[in-house]
Design a protein around this motif. Sequence first.
Motif, PDB file in Angstrom:
ATOM      1  N   ASP A 271       0.821  -1.207   0.000  1.00 13.66           N
ATOM      2  CA  ASP A 271       0.000   0.000   0.000  1.00 13.66           C
ATOM      3  C   ASP A 271       0.860   1.264   0.000  1.00 13.66           C
ATOM      4  N   ARG A 272       2.008   1.209   0.706  1.00 15.39           N
ATOM      5  CA  ARG A 272       2.909   2.363   0.739  1.00 15.39           C
ATOM      6  C   ARG A 272       3.532   2.599  -0.621  1.00 15.39           C
ATOM      7  N   LEU A 273       3.938   1.539  -1.297  1.00 12.15           N
ATOM      8  CA  LEU A 273       4.491   1.669  -2.642  1.00 12.15           C
ATOM      9  C   LEU A 273       3.463   2.235  -3.616  1.00 12.15           C
ATOM     10  N   GLN A 274       2.219   1.822  -3.448  1.00  7.85           N
ATOM     11  CA  GLN A 274       1.165   2.302  -4.342  1.00  7.85           C
ATOM     12  C   GLN A 274       0.858   3.765  -4.085  1.00  7.85           C
ATOM     13  N   ALA A 275       0.916   4.177  -2.821  1.00 13.78           N
ATOM     14  CA  ALA A 275       0.609   5.569  -2.476  1.00 13.78           C
ATOM     15  C   ALA A 275       1.723   6.521  -2.897  1.00 13.78           C
ATOM     16  N   ALA A 276       2.976   6.047  -2.869  1.00 13.32           N
ATOM     17  CA  ALA A 276       4.127   6.882  -3.227  1.00 13.32           C
ATOM     18  C   ALA A 276       5.001   6.095  -4.186  1.00 13.32           C
ATOM     19  N   GLY A 277       4.668   6.159  -5.463  1.00 15.86           N
ATOM     20  CA  GLY A 277       5.318   5.324  -6.465  1.00 15.86           C
ATOM     21  C   GLY A 277       6.794   5.593  -6.662  1.00 15.86           C
ATOM     22  N   SER A 282      14.211   0.117  -1.155  1.00 19.42           N
ATOM     23  CA  SER A 282      15.019  -0.171   0.031  1.00 19.42           C
ATOM     24  C   SER A 282      14.470   0.544   1.265  1.00 19.42           C
ATOM     25  N   GLU A 283      13.948   1.766   1.063  1.00 17.39           N
ATOM     26  CA  GLU A 283      13.383   2.519   2.181  1.00 17.39           C
ATOM     27  C   GLU A 283      12.118   1.849   2.715  1.00 17.39           C
ATOM     28  N   VAL A 284      11.282   1.359   1.800  1.00 12.30           N
ATOM     29  CA  VAL A 284      10.064   0.662   2.211  1.00 12.30           C
ATOM     30  C   VAL A 284      10.425  -0.623   2.950  1.00 12.30           C
ATOM     31  N   ALA A 285      11.403  -1.351   2.436  1.00 13.10           N
ATOM     32  CA  ALA A 285      11.839  -2.591   3.088  1.00 13.10           C
ATOM     33  C   ALA A 285      12.314  -2.310   4.504  1.00 13.10           C
ATOM     34  N   TYR A 286      13.117  -1.253   4.668  1.00 10.75           N
ATOM     35  CA  TYR A 286      13.632  -0.909   5.992  1.00 10.75           C
ATOM     36  C   TYR A 286      12.502  -0.452   6.910  1.00 10.75           C
ATOM     37  N   ARG A 287      11.579   0.346   6.372  1.00 11.64           N
ATOM     38  CA  ARG A 287      10.492   0.893   7.187  1.00 11.64           C
ATOM     39  C   ARG A 287       9.637  -0.213   7.794  1.00 11.64           C
ATOM     40  N   PHE A 288       9.451  -1.297   7.050  1.00 13.75           N
ATOM     41  CA  PHE A 288       8.603  -2.375   7.557  1.00 13.75           C
ATOM     42  C   PHE A 288       9.422  -3.584   8.038  1.00 13.75           C
ATOM     43  N   CYS A 289      10.680  -3.292   8.409  1.00 11.96           N
ATOM     44  CA  CYS A 289      11.493  -4.225   9.204  1.00 11.96           C
ATOM     45  C   CYS A 289      11.905  -5.502   8.475  1.00 11.96           C
ATOM     46  N   PHE A 290      12.077  -5.430   7.155  1.00 13.34           N
ATOM     47  CA  PHE A 290      12.640  -6.574   6.447  1.00 13.34           C
ATOM     48  C   PHE A 290      14.161  -6.483   6.524  1.00 13.34           C
ATOM     49  N   SER A 309       9.586  -3.742  -7.730  1.00 11.38           N
ATOM     50  CA  SER A 309       9.878  -2.832  -8.843  1.00 11.38           C
ATOM     51  C   SER A 309       8.874  -3.011  -9.982  1.00 11.38           C
ATOM     52  N   GLU A 310       8.465  -4.242 -10.253  1.00 10.78           N
ATOM     53  CA  GLU A 310       7.430  -4.483 -11.277  1.00 10.78           C
ATOM     54  C   GLU A 310       6.108  -3.861 -10.858  1.00 10.78           C
ATOM     55  N   PHE A 311       5.789  -3.952  -9.559  1.00 13.13           N
ATOM     56  CA  PHE A 311       4.551  -3.362  -9.059  1.00 13.13           C
ATOM     57  C   PHE A 311       4.585  -1.842  -9.168  1.00 13.13           C
ATOM     58  N   GLN A 312       5.749  -1.225  -8.888  1.00  9.57           N
ATOM     59  CA  GLN A 312       5.855   0.221  -9.016  1.00  9.57           C
ATOM     60  C   GLN A 312       5.638   0.660 -10.455  1.00  9.57           C
ATOM     61  N   ARG A 313       6.172  -0.109 -11.404  1.00 14.45           N
ATOM     62  CA  ARG A 313       5.995   0.244 -12.810  1.00 14.45           C
ATOM     63  C   ARG A 313       4.561   0.045 -13.278  1.00 14.45           C
ATOM     64  N   ASP A 314       3.910  -1.004 -12.761  1.00 14.62           N
ATOM     65  CA  ASP A 314       2.559  -1.331 -13.239  1.00 14.62           C
ATOM     66  C   ASP A 314       1.753  -1.987 -12.118  1.00 14.62           C
ATOM     67  N   PRO A 315       1.035  -1.183 -11.287  1.00 13.77           N
ATOM     68  CA  PRO A 315       0.260  -1.743 -10.173  1.00 13.77           C
ATOM     69  C   PRO A 315      -0.789  -2.757 -10.622  1.00 13.77           C
ATOM     70  N   SER A 316      -1.260  -2.661 -11.860  1.00 14.78           N
ATOM     71  CA  SER A 316      -2.295  -3.590 -12.329  1.00 14.78           C
ATOM     72  C   SER A 316      -1.750  -4.989 -12.551  1.00 14.78           C
ATOM     73  N   ALA A 317      -0.406  -5.146 -12.519  1.00 17.77           N
ATOM     74  CA  ALA A 317       0.190  -6.471 -12.712  1.00 17.77           C
ATOM     75  C   ALA A 317       0.079  -7.359 -11.495  1.00 17.77           C
ATOM     76  N   LEU A 318      -0.376  -6.786 -10.391  1.00 24.93           N
ATOM     77  CA  LEU A 318      -0.471  -7.541  -9.133  1.00 24.93           C
ATOM     78  C   LEU A 318      -1.368  -8.753  -9.312  1.00 24.93           C
ATOM     79  N   GLN A 319      -0.970  -9.900  -8.778  1.00 26.46           N
ATOM     80  CA  GLN A 319      -1.747 -11.139  -8.952  1.00 26.46           C
ATOM     81  C   GLN A 319      -2.549 -11.521  -7.713  1.00 26.46           C
ATOM     82  N   ASN A 320      -2.001 -11.332  -6.536  1.00 25.92           N
ATOM     83  CA  ASN A 320      -2.626 -11.878  -5.321  1.00 25.92           C
ATOM     84  C   ASN A 320      -2.820 -10.835  -4.247  1.00 25.92           C
ATOM     85  N   GLY A 321      -3.343  -9.693  -4.553  1.00 28.14           N
ATOM     86  CA  GLY A 321      -3.558  -8.725  -3.491  1.00 28.14           C
ATOM     87  C   GLY A 321      -4.117  -7.447  -3.968  1.00 28.14           C
TER      88      GLY A 321
END
Length: 321
Positions: A271-277, A282-290, A309-321
Amino acid sequence: MSLGLCFSTSNIEPQHRSSKWNEVVAESYFPLELQFQDPIHFDGTLTRSQLGHVSLSRLASDPVCYERRKSHIKDAQQEAYLVTLPRVTPVEFRQMGREVRCDPGGFIIERGDEPYRFHYNRPNDLFVLKVSRAALSERVRQPDRFCARVIDATQGTASLFASLVNSTQGQIEMLTGASGDTVGRHLLELLGLALNETSNAKESSFSSVRAAHLSRVEKFIRSNLKNPGLSPDLIAENCGISKRYLHDLFKDVNGTVSQQIRDQRLIAARDRLQAAGDLPISEVAYRFCFADQAQFSRLFKARFGVTPSEFQRDPSALQNG
């Protein structure tokens, strides 16, 4: 009974198909925000009939994402539920903090006066019932309990309900006004019986006390996703239960505490990636403790079918969420 609506995009000029589909969907269900994978080449058909207190429709279309937002709800004049039975491919649904995938052979209930997101990434064929809150509440105590839950329609009364929906849709033009009202009542009664049957089965093995504990645990997890110290020990301590009892709770929902933490972090990260493409992955990964970007990307692809990175380029490509 004549169909109340019979619409197809095949007679609409390509540049107007998406906007016309939006209008027809709003008229049949609720005002929604629609996102299309391919607006110009979009194809869809929608038929709808009124059966007493039940509106029964069949919707077949290319992939679409439907979103019910707060702005759509503020002027709503009646409360209603949608009962959706996918027939070809799965649908993904999110509402009231729950996120589910419903495969053909099941159905889900959507509450119309709460925001939600509903989508399918491949062409689909759906049966959809629209039922007023008052009509369903007469037959089911607290219908909201069943929203964003997958109901198994392959057995029991739920199977009878799904079968009646299918046979009714197949003979909809043969129904007179009186027979249509009768069938509508039967649909409501079977739906109510199916939901109550599901509730009784769950409550026999999953007490209200355990349900309350699980709800509190899930809320605590969602509120602490950015806390690197989030762990079973921390959760148990803050929710006033033992760690052993905590693990037992998640056995009831066929999962583990760690899986719940990981899944909720992945959903929040998506959801964070979708809100701020333009946000660095790496920042998102760190923010959510990966642990690192590589771990995050691997888990993200396993959960959603595409890399971050694929999701950032094309959110409609998402398969399971």
